[in-house]
Write an enzyme that holds these catalytic residues in place. Structure first.
Site, PDB file in Angstrom:
ATOM      1  N   ASN A  82       0.882  -1.172   0.000  1.00  0.00           N
ATOM      2  CA  ASN A  82       0.000   0.000   0.000  1.00  0.00           C
ATOM      3  C   ASN A  82       0.916   1.216   0.000  1.00  0.00           C
ATOM      4  OD1 ASN A  82      -1.844   2.019   0.400  1.00  0.00           O
ATOM      5  ND2 ASN A  82      -2.876   1.026   2.123  1.00  0.00           N
TER       6      ASN A  82
ATOM      7  N   ARG B 261      -2.472  -2.126  -3.616  1.00  0.00           N
ATOM      8  CA  ARG B 261      -3.709  -1.369  -3.446  1.00  0.00           C
ATOM      9  C   ARG B 261      -3.662  -0.160  -4.381  1.00  0.00           C
ATOM     10  NH1 ARG B 261      -5.651   2.841   0.925  1.00  0.00           N
ATOM     11  NH2 ARG B 261      -7.839   2.824   0.339  1.00  0.00           N
TER      12      ARG B 261
ATOM     13  N   HIS C 198     -13.564   1.966  -1.002  1.00  0.00           N
ATOM     14  CA  HIS C 198     -13.621   0.938   0.056  1.00  0.00           C
ATOM     15  C   HIS C 198     -14.166  -0.373  -0.508  1.00  0.00           C
ATOM     16  CE1 HIS C 198     -14.083   4.168   3.462  1.00  0.00           C
ATOM     17  NE2 HIS C 198     -12.810   3.817   3.340  1.00  0.00           N
TER      18      HIS C 198
ATOM     19  N   HIS D 217     -18.989   0.779   6.557  1.00  0.00           N
ATOM     20  CA  HIS D 217     -17.547   0.829   6.833  1.00  0.00           C
ATOM     21  C   HIS D 217     -17.289   2.173   7.508  1.00  0.00           C
ATOM     22  CE1 HIS D 217     -13.164   0.137   5.645  1.00  0.00           C
ATOM     23  NE2 HIS D 217     -13.182   1.393   6.038  1.00  0.00           N
ATOM     24  N   LEU D 218     -17.090   2.142   8.830  1.00  0.00           N
ATOM     25  CA  LEU D 218     -16.986   3.369   9.618  1.00  0.00           C
ATOM     26  C   LEU D 218     -15.594   3.475  10.232  1.00  0.00           C
ATOM     27  CD1 LEU D 218     -20.454   3.047  11.447  1.00  0.00           C
ATOM     28  CD2 LEU D 218     -19.960   4.245   9.290  1.00  0.00           C
ATOM     29  N   GLY D 219     -14.693   4.167   9.536  1.00  0.00           N
ATOM     30  CA  GLY D 219     -13.338   4.384  10.036  1.00  0.00           C
ATOM     31  C   GLY D 219     -13.023   5.861   9.979  1.00  0.00           C
TER      32      GLY D 219
ATOM     33  N   ARG E  52     -13.393  14.620   6.630  1.00  0.00           N
ATOM     34  CA  ARG E  52     -14.101  14.942   5.384  1.00  0.00           C
ATOM     35  C   ARG E  52     -15.574  15.225   5.668  1.00  0.00           C
ATOM     36  NH1 ARG E  52     -12.220   9.715   2.187  1.00  0.00           N
ATOM     37  NH2 ARG E  52     -10.605   9.464   3.763  1.00  0.00           N
TER      38      ARG E  52
ATOM     39  N   MET F  35     -12.750   9.654  16.689  1.00  0.00           N
ATOM     40  CA  MET F  35     -14.042   9.406  17.322  1.00  0.00           C
ATOM     41  C   MET F  35     -13.929   9.195  18.827  1.00  0.00           C
ATOM     42  SD  MET F  35     -17.174   9.487  16.895  1.00  0.00           S
ATOM     43  CE  MET F  35     -18.197   9.065  15.488  1.00  0.00           C
TER      44      MET F  35
ATOM     45  N   GLY G 172     -12.698   0.805  12.075  1.00  0.00           N
ATOM     46  CA  GLY G 172     -12.346   1.240  13.438  1.00  0.00           C
ATOM     47  C   GLY G 172     -13.522   1.532  14.346  1.00  0.00           C
TER      48      GLY G 172
ATOM     49  N   ASN H 143     -15.372  -1.327  16.964  1.00  0.00           N
ATOM     50  CA  ASN H 143     -14.924  -1.104  18.345  1.00  0.00           C
ATOM     51  C   ASN H 143     -15.865  -0.343  19.266  1.00  0.00           C
ATOM     52  OD1 ASN H 143     -12.237  -2.325  18.192  1.00  0.00           O
ATOM     53  ND2 ASN H 143     -11.848  -0.720  16.686  1.00  0.00           N
TER      54      ASN H 143
ATOM     55  N   GLU I 160      -8.260  -5.434   4.762  1.00  0.00           N
ATOM     56  CA  GLU I 160      -8.027  -5.118   3.350  1.00  0.00           C
ATOM     57  C   GLU I 160      -6.764  -5.790   2.810  1.00  0.00           C
ATOM     58  OE1 GLU I 160      -9.123  -0.931   4.354  1.00  0.00           O
ATOM     59  OE2 GLU I 160      -9.831  -0.851   2.288  1.00  0.00           O
TER      60      GLU I 160
HETATM   61  P1  ADP Z   1      -8.749   4.141   8.671  1.00  0.00           P
HETATM   62  O1  ADP Z   1      -9.873   4.679   7.816  1.00  0.00           O
HETATM   63  O2  ADP Z   1      -7.646   5.123   8.846  1.00  0.00           O
HETATM   64  O3  ADP Z   1      -8.320   2.738   8.339  1.00  0.00           O
HETATM   65  P2  ADP Z   1      -9.840   2.940  11.075  1.00  0.00           P
HETATM   66  O4  ADP Z   1     -10.715   1.947  10.383  1.00  0.00           O
HETATM   67  O5  ADP Z   1      -8.671   2.438  11.835  1.00  0.00           O
HETATM   68  O6  ADP Z   1      -9.405   4.109  10.119  1.00  0.00           O
HETATM   69  O7  ADP Z   1     -10.789   3.781  12.068  1.00  0.00           O
HETATM   70  C1  ADP Z   1     -10.301   4.852  12.797  1.00  0.00           C
HETATM   71  C2  ADP Z   1     -11.430   5.431  13.624  1.00  0.00           C
HETATM   72  O8  ADP Z   1     -11.921   4.406  14.506  1.00  0.00           O
HETATM   73  C3  ADP Z   1     -11.033   6.622  14.476  1.00  0.00           C
HETATM   74  O9  ADP Z   1     -12.036   7.625  14.429  1.00  0.00           O
HETATM   75  C4  ADP Z   1     -10.994   6.017  15.874  1.00  0.00           C
HETATM   76  O10 ADP Z   1     -11.254   6.964  16.852  1.00  0.00           O
HETATM   77  C5  ADP Z   1     -12.103   5.019  15.780  1.00  0.00           C
HETATM   78  N1  ADP Z   1     -12.023   4.035  16.866  1.00  0.00           N
HETATM   79  C6  ADP Z   1     -11.102   3.093  17.095  1.00  0.00           C
HETATM   80  N2  ADP Z   1     -11.353   2.437  18.243  1.00  0.00           N
HETATM   81  C7  ADP Z   1     -12.481   3.002  18.757  1.00  0.00           C
HETATM   82  C8  ADP Z   1     -13.269   2.782  19.931  1.00  0.00           C
HETATM   83  N3  ADP Z   1     -12.942   1.849  20.820  1.00  0.00           N
HETATM   84  N4  ADP Z   1     -14.346   3.571  20.109  1.00  0.00           N
HETATM   85  C9  ADP Z   1     -14.681   4.520  19.231  1.00  0.00           C
HETATM   86  N5  ADP Z   1     -13.992   4.760  18.116  1.00  0.00           N
HETATM   87  C10 ADP Z   1     -12.906   4.018  17.878  1.00  0.00           C
END
Ligand code: ADP
Length: 373
Positions: free
Chosen positions: A7, A68, A157, A185-187, A218, A259, A306, A310, A360
């Site tokens: 990547n 990627r 994604h 997909h919430l990251g 964003r 987050m 993420g 989580n 991924e």
């Molecule tokens: P990326 O898009 O960079 O791959 P990730 O999938 O790792 O991102 O997601 C990152 C997000 O997940 C951040 O906003 C982080 O705060 C959130 N996150 C990770 N662990 C937790 C948790 N335990 N509670 C709430 N948010 C979380």
């Protein structure tokens, strides 16, 4: 079948050596600040030399390299073995992804030089969504202008959405072909996808990864008229770009794009953070409702990445008020912390709600090994 997954960013190279069958990560690492003083390499070619050194004897076990690539335009609908023509096509698509594709390409060129004897495979973030019907991918603007400039919804994604959809089917012990799914997909970057019988039929990101859900930095959806307004008000194109891509979303609303910080601020009574979470959840429900209608039914809704993997609180909040649609979480199941795919809706719920960790790198390794094996 060991696949080396690359990547490549503009100043970084992330890599993993993955056994595509056992799913074991043999080795992984990261080069940073490429081309900068004190960085790990002077350029991507030098970087790949460093990576090969680190691989040592493992290099001989590599059967394919999976790259990627963010934007595959309309040209790429599936993982593709890279030759000079494919490289040229990825370069052409760079106009649509000026930050990402040139960086991905630098990694591809360097890796092909360093490892000329194994096949290299490009795995595109956009490819999975090429199955969207024209009704979902077409923006209602002048046809000729849209065609000229490649303006349409592509979606991103895709590697994650497809991987997670497969795992969801496995968890439910159903065939993917029999399922209607919504994947959230919430990251840092976030997107929703509607998946019918294993095919993406709609997704929230668009021409670029800027459209759709509220993300870390964003904006997601915004009236394009707001851009025009800001440009007329005297902001430069670069300023509007930075505003929407780097200073908006959770960061713009609260001062932090992470987050966990936002959740902590809400607990501490911060009104801006509370509003940010409301906007975040409102936008998610907007897409869930839309995709229920587009799919004409729903077997399962899947949380990943993420935040989705989580945060029990935010999963519950995202589906708050949707019980009349058969959507909700079981409090005890939702509270379980685990690295495994799992069901978090109640026994017998009309729609299954799942948490399925995305991966991924593994998806890229499996796509590459399927193609060359
Ligand atoms: P990326 O898009 O960079 O791959 P990730 O999938 O790792 O991102 O997601 C990152 C997000 O997940 C951040 O906003 C982080 O705060 C959130 N996150 C990770 N662990 C937790 C948790 N335990 N509670 C709430 N948010 C979380």
């Amino acid at each position: 079948m060991r696949v080396f997954v690359v990547n490549s960013g503009s100043s970084s190279i992330k890599y993993q050596l993955v056994d595509a069958e056992s799913e074991n990560v043999v080795l992984s690492g990261l080069l940073e600040r490429i081309g900068q003083p004190g960085g790990d390499a002077v350029d991507h070619v030098d970087g790949m030399r460093v990576v090969l050194e680190r691989l040592g004897d493992h290099a001989a076990s590599i059967v394919a390299v999976g790259h990627r690539v963010v934007h595959g335009g309309s040209a790429f609908t599936a993982p593709t073995v890279i030759d000079d023509e494919v490289e040229a096509a990825i370069e052409q698509i760079s106009t649509l992804a000026p930050l990402h594709n040139p960086a991905n390409l630098a990694g591809i060129r360097a890796a092909r030089l360093a490892m000329p004897d194994v096949p290299h495979v490009a795995v595109f973030d956009t490819a999975f969504h090429q199955s969207m019907p024209a009704a979902a991918s077409t923006y209602a603007i002048d046809r000729a202008v849209a065609l000229d400039h490649g303006i349409r919804r592509y979606g991103f994604h895709g590697t994650s959405h497809e991987f997670v959809a497969r795992r969801a089917a496995r968890l439910l012990d159903r065939s993917l072909e029999s399922l209607k799914l919504i994947v959230l997909h919430l990251g840092n970057g976030s997107s929703a996808a509607a998946i019918d019988a294993g095919r993406s039929i709609d997704t929230s990101m668009g021409l670029t990864p800027l459209q759709g859900l509220v993300m870390g930095t964003r904006s997601g959806d915004i009236d394009p008229g707001a851009l025009l307004h800001l440009l007329r008000a005297g902001l430069s194109i670069a300023e509007v770009d930075a505003l929407l891509n780097s200073r908006s979303g959770l960061l713009g609303l609260t001062g932090s794009g992470d987050m966990r910080d936002v959740e902590a601020a809400v607990e501490a009574g911060d009104a801006d953070a509370a509003l940010a979470l409301e906007v975040w959840a409102h936008r998610i429900r907007h897409y869930v409702g839309a995709y229920l209608a587009q799919l004409g039914g729903l077997d399962a809704l899947v949380f990943t990445a993420g935040i989705g993997e989580n945060s029990p609180e935010l999963r519950a909040r995202a589906l708050d008020g949707l019980a009349h649609l058969g959507l909700g979480v079981d409090a005890d199941r939702n509270a379980v912390r685990s690295r495994d795919a799992r069901v978090i809706s109640s026994e017998g719920a009309p729609v299954s709600v799942l948490v399925v960790p995305t991966n991924e790198e593994l998806a890229i390794a499996q796509a590459a090994s399927a193609l060359v094996g």
